[in-house]
Design a protein around this motif. Structure first.
Motif, PDB file in Angstrom:
ATOM      1  N   GLN A 108       2.750  -4.339   1.847  1.00  0.00           N
ATOM      2  CA  GLN A 108       3.334  -3.329   2.583  1.00  0.00           C
ATOM      3  C   GLN A 108       4.783  -4.915   1.323  1.00  0.00           C
ATOM      4  OE1 GLN A 108       1.805  -3.267   5.609  1.00  0.00           O
ATOM      5  NE2 GLN A 108       1.442  -1.285   5.179  1.00  0.00           N
ATOM      6  N   LEU A 109       4.279  -5.888   1.145  1.00  0.00           N
ATOM      7  CA  LEU A 109       5.283  -6.633   0.914  1.00  0.00           C
ATOM      8  C   LEU A 109       5.738  -7.070  -0.674  1.00  0.00           C
ATOM      9  CD1 LEU A 109       4.612 -10.658   3.216  1.00  0.00           C
ATOM     10  CD2 LEU A 109       5.931  -7.996   3.391  1.00  0.00           C
ATOM     11  N   LEU A 110       5.292  -6.211  -1.205  1.00  0.00           N
ATOM     12  CA  LEU A 110       5.664  -6.686  -2.988  1.00  0.00           C
ATOM     13  C   LEU A 110       6.125  -5.194  -3.233  1.00  0.00           C
ATOM     14  CD1 LEU A 110       2.147  -8.062  -4.335  1.00  0.00           C
ATOM     15  CD2 LEU A 110       3.988  -8.633  -4.021  1.00  0.00           C
ATOM     16  N   PRO A 111       7.323  -5.384  -4.040  1.00  0.00           N
ATOM     17  CA  PRO A 111       7.935  -3.993  -4.540  1.00  0.00           C
ATOM     18  C   PRO A 111       7.017  -2.781  -5.490  1.00  0.00           C
ATOM     19  CG  PRO A 111       9.257  -5.894  -5.916  1.00  0.00           C
ATOM     20  CD  PRO A 111       7.797  -6.193  -4.929  1.00  0.00           C
ATOM     21  N   GLN A 112       6.903  -1.813  -5.033  1.00  0.00           N
ATOM     22  CA  GLN A 112       5.768  -0.539  -5.163  1.00  0.00           C
ATOM     23  C   GLN A 112       4.622  -1.017  -6.851  1.00  0.00           C
ATOM     24  OE1 GLN A 112       4.424   1.387  -2.917  1.00  0.00           O
ATOM     25  NE2 GLN A 112       2.635   1.558  -3.766  1.00  0.00           N
ATOM     26  N   GLY A 113       5.950  -0.429  -7.770  1.00  0.00           N
ATOM     27  CA  GLY A 113       5.245  -0.980  -8.864  1.00  0.00           C
ATOM     28  C   GLY A 113       4.411  -2.521  -9.606  1.00  0.00           C
ATOM     29  N   ILE A 114       4.799  -3.720  -8.414  1.00  0.00           N
ATOM     30  CA  ILE A 114       3.680  -4.263  -8.753  1.00  0.00           C
ATOM     31  C   ILE A 114       2.853  -4.634  -7.616  1.00  0.00           C
ATOM     32  CG2 ILE A 114       3.701  -7.058  -8.373  1.00  0.00           C
ATOM     33  CD1 ILE A 114       6.752  -7.740  -9.005  1.00  0.00           C
ATOM     34  N   ALA A 115       2.709  -4.000  -6.838  1.00  0.00           N
ATOM     35  CA  ALA A 115       2.144  -3.522  -5.770  1.00  0.00           C
ATOM     36  C   ALA A 115       0.210  -2.638  -6.399  1.00  0.00           C
ATOM     37  CB  ALA A 115       2.122  -3.134  -4.696  1.00  0.00           C
ATOM     38  N   ASP A 116       1.084  -2.063  -7.759  1.00  0.00           N
ATOM     39  CA  ASP A 116       0.460  -0.798  -8.174  1.00  0.00           C
ATOM     40  C   ASP A 116      -0.484  -1.385  -8.967  1.00  0.00           C
ATOM     41  OD1 ASP A 116       1.023   1.122  -6.654  1.00  0.00           O
ATOM     42  OD2 ASP A 116       2.102   2.154  -7.386  1.00  0.00           O
ATOM     43  N   ALA A 117       0.391  -1.988  -9.491  1.00  0.00           N
ATOM     44  CA  ALA A 117      -0.111  -3.243 -10.815  1.00  0.00           C
ATOM     45  C   ALA A 117      -1.657  -4.121 -10.143  1.00  0.00           C
ATOM     46  CB  ALA A 117       0.536  -3.541 -11.636  1.00  0.00           C
ATOM     47  N   LEU A 118      -0.787  -4.822  -9.375  1.00  0.00           N
ATOM     48  CA  LEU A 118      -2.036  -5.833  -9.487  1.00  0.00           C
ATOM     49  C   LEU A 118      -3.337  -4.528  -8.564  1.00  0.00           C
ATOM     50  CD1 LEU A 118       0.217  -8.408  -7.146  1.00  0.00           C
ATOM     51  CD2 LEU A 118      -1.414  -8.389  -9.467  1.00  0.00           C
TER      52      LEU A 118
END
Ligand SMILES: Nc1nc2c(ncn2[C@@H]2O[C@H](COP(=O)(O)OP(=O)(O)OP(=O)(O)O)[C@@H](O)[C@H]2O)c(=O)[nH]1
Ligand SMILES: [Mg+2]
Length: 262
Positions: free
Chosen positions: A11-21
């Motif tokens: 939830q703390l990360l930008p959506q794109g990065i969270a998705d990528a991870l």
């Protein structure tokens, strides 16, 4: 094996990065790690290596006007005094081949002769940041009229923050020993400088808190067991030798320089 990010972290990360991870793209993570490591290497490790390389062999030659620094510089670099010098207003820098006991070259150092003129003292302070060692030249024949000037400059060198922190070794070179009848003994010059430094640290300690802190770097009165300060008990290792830049009696300087040769 794969694992997704904890919800609180995602939830703390930008959506794109969270998705990528969460998509478990190891290539992205690997690339990120490589970038971070490269930046670290360039920003931290390389400058450290570079400064250690120059610090390893830069020897600063300091001391009062007329004590023989430039004559010594030429004698060590070229084995000749080039028929005399004039008061320097510029630094001289050059490579010196360091000779061992049997006259064989054991390596080289970079020597930097810094003029003694008080107006150029700020330049000396700059150079001391890079010094691996200091050769402090005094005129053994004329030390009495110049003892205050010599001790003032030596005080600045020995209380210089970088010199103190790195415990930069210092060689007190009592020059002009060829002037047999006029040159004072090594012991006399050393004690004269110690007494003058001792008086200086006491008076300066009363000037301001900053000066008191600087003076305290030379130890407290009485540390030497007697009344005077001892050059043996300072943060930087200090040794003293007699020499004659003019006649080429400089073996003791080569012996000192050998400790920094590359
Ligand atoms: N007798 C004798 N004279 C020396 C010796 N070394 C230097 N001199 C003389 O002392 C004078 C000053 O020497 P310099 O080498 O110019 O002194 P310096 O320390 O570079 O002086 P500044 O550049 O003004 O800081 C010159 O006349 C030299 O010939 C020495 O070992 N013996
Ligand atoms: Mg000079």
């Amino acid at each position: 094996m794969t694992a997704s990010l904890p919800t609180s972290v995602a939830q703390l990360l930008p959506q794109g990065i969270a998705d990528a991870l969460n998509d478990q793209r190891p290539a992205v993570l690997l690339a990120l790690a490589v970038v971070v490591l490269t930046v670290l290497l360039l920003a931290v490790v390389l400058p450290l290596l570079k400064s250690n390389r120059t610090r390893g062999s830069l020897i600063v030659v300091a001391g009062p006007c007329g004590s023989g620094k430039t004559t010594l510089f030429y004698q060590l670099r070229d084995g000749s005094t080039h028929n005399g010098t004039v008061a320097s207003m510029q630094e001289n820098s050059g490579e010196v081949l360091v000779k061992g006991d049997k006259g064989r070259t054991v390596g080289k150092v970079t020597l930097l002769d810094v003029p003694g003129h008080e107006r150029l003292r700020h330049r000396l302070e700059q150079h001391l940041k890079d010094a691996a060692a200091v050769i402090f030249v005094v005129d053994a024949a004329d030390i009495m009229p110049h003892k205050v000037e010599a001790a003032e400059e030596l005080f600045e060198v020995l209380t210089h923050p970088s010199v103190c922190r790195r415990r930069v070794p210092l060689l007190l070179a009592c020059n002009k020993s060829d002037l047999d009848t006029q040159a004072h003994s090594l012991d006399f010059v050393r004690r004269t400088i110690e007494r003058q430094l001792d008086a200086m640290r006491k008076t300066r300690a009363t000037v301001s808190p900053e000066m008191a802190a600087k003076a305290a770097l030379l130890g407290k009165a009485g540390d030497a067991g007697g009344l005077s300060l001892s050059l043996d008990k300072l943060r930087s290792p200090v040794s003293a030798v007699e020499c004659s830049a003019l006649t080429g009696q400089v073996q003791a300087l080569h012996a000192f320089l050998a400790g920094f040769a590359r």
